[in-house]
Design a protein around this motif. Structure first.
Motif, PDB file in Angstrom:
ATOM      1  N   SER A   1      55.878 -28.613 -44.462  1.00  0.00           N
ATOM      2  CA  SER A   1      55.664 -29.166 -45.801  1.00  0.00           C
ATOM      3  C   SER A   1      56.467 -28.449 -46.877  1.00  0.00           C
ATOM      4  O   SER A   1      56.667 -28.973 -47.969  1.00  0.00           O
ATOM      5  CB  SER A   1      54.178 -29.093 -46.157  1.00  0.00           C
TER       6      SER A   1
ATOM      7  N   THR B   1      49.537 -26.112 -48.261  1.00  0.00           N
ATOM      8  CA  THR B   1      49.052 -27.045 -47.245  1.00  0.00           C
ATOM      9  C   THR B   1      48.505 -26.333 -46.004  1.00  0.00           C
ATOM     10  O   THR B   1      48.113 -26.988 -45.044  1.00  0.00           O
ATOM     11  CB  THR B   1      50.180 -27.981 -46.799  1.00  0.00           C
TER      12      THR B   1
ATOM     13  N   ASN C   1      51.259 -25.139 -41.587  1.00  0.00           N
ATOM     14  CA  ASN C   1      51.868 -26.336 -42.172  1.00  0.00           C
ATOM     15  C   ASN C   1      52.968 -26.023 -43.168  1.00  0.00           C
ATOM     16  O   ASN C   1      53.712 -26.922 -43.577  1.00  0.00           O
ATOM     17  CB  ASN C   1      50.794 -27.187 -42.863  1.00  0.00           C
TER      18      ASN C   1
ATOM     19  N   SER D   1      45.921 -32.879 -36.383  1.00  0.00           N
ATOM     20  CA  SER D   1      46.320 -32.816 -37.790  1.00  0.00           C
ATOM     21  C   SER D   1      47.693 -33.447 -37.993  1.00  0.00           C
ATOM     22  O   SER D   1      48.527 -33.477 -37.076  1.00  0.00           O
ATOM     23  CB  SER D   1      46.341 -31.354 -38.257  1.00  0.00           C
TER      24      SER D   1
ATOM     25  N   VAL E   1      50.716 -34.032 -41.407  1.00  0.00           N
ATOM     26  CA  VAL E   1      51.145 -33.846 -42.791  1.00  0.00           C
ATOM     27  C   VAL E   1      52.067 -35.000 -43.162  1.00  0.00           C
ATOM     28  O   VAL E   1      53.001 -35.324 -42.429  1.00  0.00           O
ATOM     29  CB  VAL E   1      51.891 -32.509 -42.965  1.00  0.00           C
TER      30      VAL E   1
ATOM     31  N   VAL F   1      47.335 -33.984 -46.136  1.00  0.00           N
ATOM     32  CA  VAL F   1      47.112 -33.370 -44.819  1.00  0.00           C
ATOM     33  C   VAL F   1      45.800 -33.925 -44.261  1.00  0.00           C
ATOM     34  O   VAL F   1      44.713 -33.643 -44.791  1.00  0.00           O
ATOM     35  CB  VAL F   1      47.028 -31.833 -44.906  1.00  0.00           C
TER      36      VAL F   1
END
Length: 530
Positions: free
Chosen positions: A230, A235, A226, A178, A180, A521
């Motif tokens: 973020s 998120t 996250n 993943s 962001v 994301v």
């Protein structure tokens, strides 16, 4: 077949019927490679049953060429079996193994008749024919006995090594890649890098009566929230394990059972979650391992009320068109301190009326009354899915109550497409009465199964995460703008046990602030289940 085989067919109706029978015996089907598996033998042996009259077969008529022989074999020797539904399937082709299996069954029956000196003894011609057949098929009969011995040995081995007669072990492992990026002044992308992390769960499910279930779950993972990078809970991933750092813990222990046909009860000792205990009207996306990628996209935040502690949930008429659920959860259940414990500490009282008139439409009206003495601890008002103001409208950790209202629904547009959604409203109030707050949220979901490929699912989720829309008090300052949640995911079912889900989550106007740039994301989740 050899010449001997065709000659003996002319000698006795017993042999003709045995041939007719053998085409349908349990030990029969040779695979194309010439080998019958243990699973095939077990399945077929369970699919037939002995008969006492040829009239029990719906597909055998008096005009059939082997009718008299079959009738004689059934009435005199009783070694004929058929398939479920009362069929014999006598026109099937057979192999030498199949013939040997049928012959073996008749030999056993003849030996039994001789041993018991029954009046219906075989004739000399029958015995002579059987002897010649036994010699002709001695190799096949020996192979058949060897296979049976192997099956019995393997069955005994499996029984000796089985895990438990009452408990099943289930597992799930998530590998997540993943990243962001975007955000205010694009700093999110500059200050974060892609992550690769995991979550593993092992669940033991035991049943003692056949209708009950004891669940114990071990959980471990290192998937960070996250929100840290973020700056917003909007998120968060639906399967993050913030703070666990791959430590192993028992995060669920519960026992469910039925009190009659109309009442289902579940008692949670730890890890109580309403979304696991009641219908949440979002079947395609509710699971953290195989559902939505985001936390908000899984289901309405009202189902996170009181999560994590102990409690009891009871559903009346769970399988009916109308069902009623009540629950009480406590997060201070194991704390003996002042204003703590099961009834005086943090708690949630929950109720839901669900209406399912048919297989296509399902709707629920939901209410939850929550109490917390530490906002941000037991039960922040937006369940860590909306803005910081919605989660803690009073700006400090104070005792507060909240009345939560929700309506959720799902509708099958077709056999493959399901449309769903929810709307929620929360009225929060400080216990001392000096401030109150209004919080609202909504979402719509669309799931399309077998999209592009059988077994795959396309998902779209759009909505407004929890927002502080109003209230009173010196510390209450509502969110002035509106954030929007857009999520697209594609669940690719590689096989029964492996699912790969690429997704993109987009948050417009993060924290309900138009001055904040859009956050993206991107996530690739791989889920292994066993």
């Amino acid at each position: 077949m050899t010449k001997l085989f065709w000659n003996v067919l002319k000698l006795s109706p017993l042999v003709v019927a045995a041939t007719f029978f053998a085409a349908n015996t349990a030990f029969a089907v040779e695979a194309k490679e010439g080998v019958t598996s243990v699973a095939q033998l077990s399945q077929e042996s369970n699919s037939i049953g002995q008969v006492t009259s040829v009239s029990q077969f719906s597909d055998v008529q008096p005009t059939d060429w082997a009718f008299q022989s079959l009738q004689s074999l059934v009435e005199r020797y009783g070694c004929v079996a058929g398939y479920p539904g009362g069929t014999f399937r006598g026109n099937r082709a057979m192999t030498r193994y199949e013939f040997a299996a049928g012959l073996n069954a008749c030999l056993d029956r003849v030996n039994e008749l001789i041993a018991t000196a029954t009046a219906d003894l075989p004739t000399k011609d029958d015995l002579a024919t059987l002897q010649r057949l036994q010699e002709e098929f001695s190799a096949e009969l020996e192979t058949l006995r060897g296979r049976v011995d192997q099956i019995e040995a393997r069955t005994a081995e499996l029984e000796g090594k089985q895990f438990s007669t009452t408990t099943k072990l289930k597992g799930e492992a998530i590998f997540a890649l993943s990243d962001v990026f975007g955000g205010e002044n694009k700093k999110v992308g500059e200050n974060t890098t892609a992550t690769f992390s995991n979550r593993v769960r092992l669940t033991l499910e035991s049943s003692f009566t056949g209708t009950d279930k004891l669940q114990l779950r071990l959980n471990s993972g290192d998937i960070a929230s996250n929100a840290t990078s973020s700056g917003t809970n909007m998120t968060r991933l639906g399967f993050d394990t913030s703070g666990t750092a791959n430590a192993i813990s028992i995060d669920k222990a519960n026992y469910s059972f039925n009190l009659g046909e109309k009442l289902a009860v579940k008692v949670d000792a730890t890890g109580a979650e309403l979304n696991d205990n009641v219908t949440n009207f979002n079947p395609d996306f509710q699971s953290s391992g195989t559902g939505a990628i985001s936390r908000y996209g899984r289901f309405s935040p009202i189902y996170r009320s009181g999560s994590g502690g102990a409690g009891v949930t009871a559903t009346f008429n769970p399988k009916g068109k109308i069902s009623l659920t009540g629950a009480y959860l406590s997060n201070d259940n194991n704390n003996p301190g002042v204003n703590r414990g099961v009834f005086e500490g943090d708690n949630a009282v929950f109720g839901q009326l669900a209406f399912k008139p048919n297989d296509k439409f399902n709707v629920g009206l939901t209410y939850a009354r929550t109490y917390t003495d530490n906002v941000g601890g037991f039960d922040n008002f937006a369940s860590s899915t909306g803005s910081s103001k919605a989660n803690n409208p009073f700006g400090t950790t104070v005792a507060a109550t909240a009345d939560n209202y929700g309506i959720q629904a799902s509708f099958k547009l077709s056999d493959k497409a399901t449309l769903g959604g929810w709307y929620g409203f929360t009225k929060a109030e400080r216990v001392n009465g000096t401030a109150d707050a209004d919080i609202s949220y909504w979402a719509a979901t669309l799931g399309i199964k077998d999209f592009a490929r059988e077994g795959n699912t396309l998902g779209l989720i759009f909505g407004q995460p929890p927002k502080l829309t109003g209230g009173s008090g010196a510390t209450v300052a509502k969110d002035v703008d509106t954030s929007y949640h857009l999520e697209a995911l594609y669940k690719m079912q590689l096989n029964e046990r492996i699912q790969v889900t690429p997704s993109l989550l987009v948050i417009f106007n993060p924290e309900h602030n138009n001055n904040n740039d859009t956050i993206y994301v991107g996530t690739l989740r791989t889920t292994f289940s066993f």
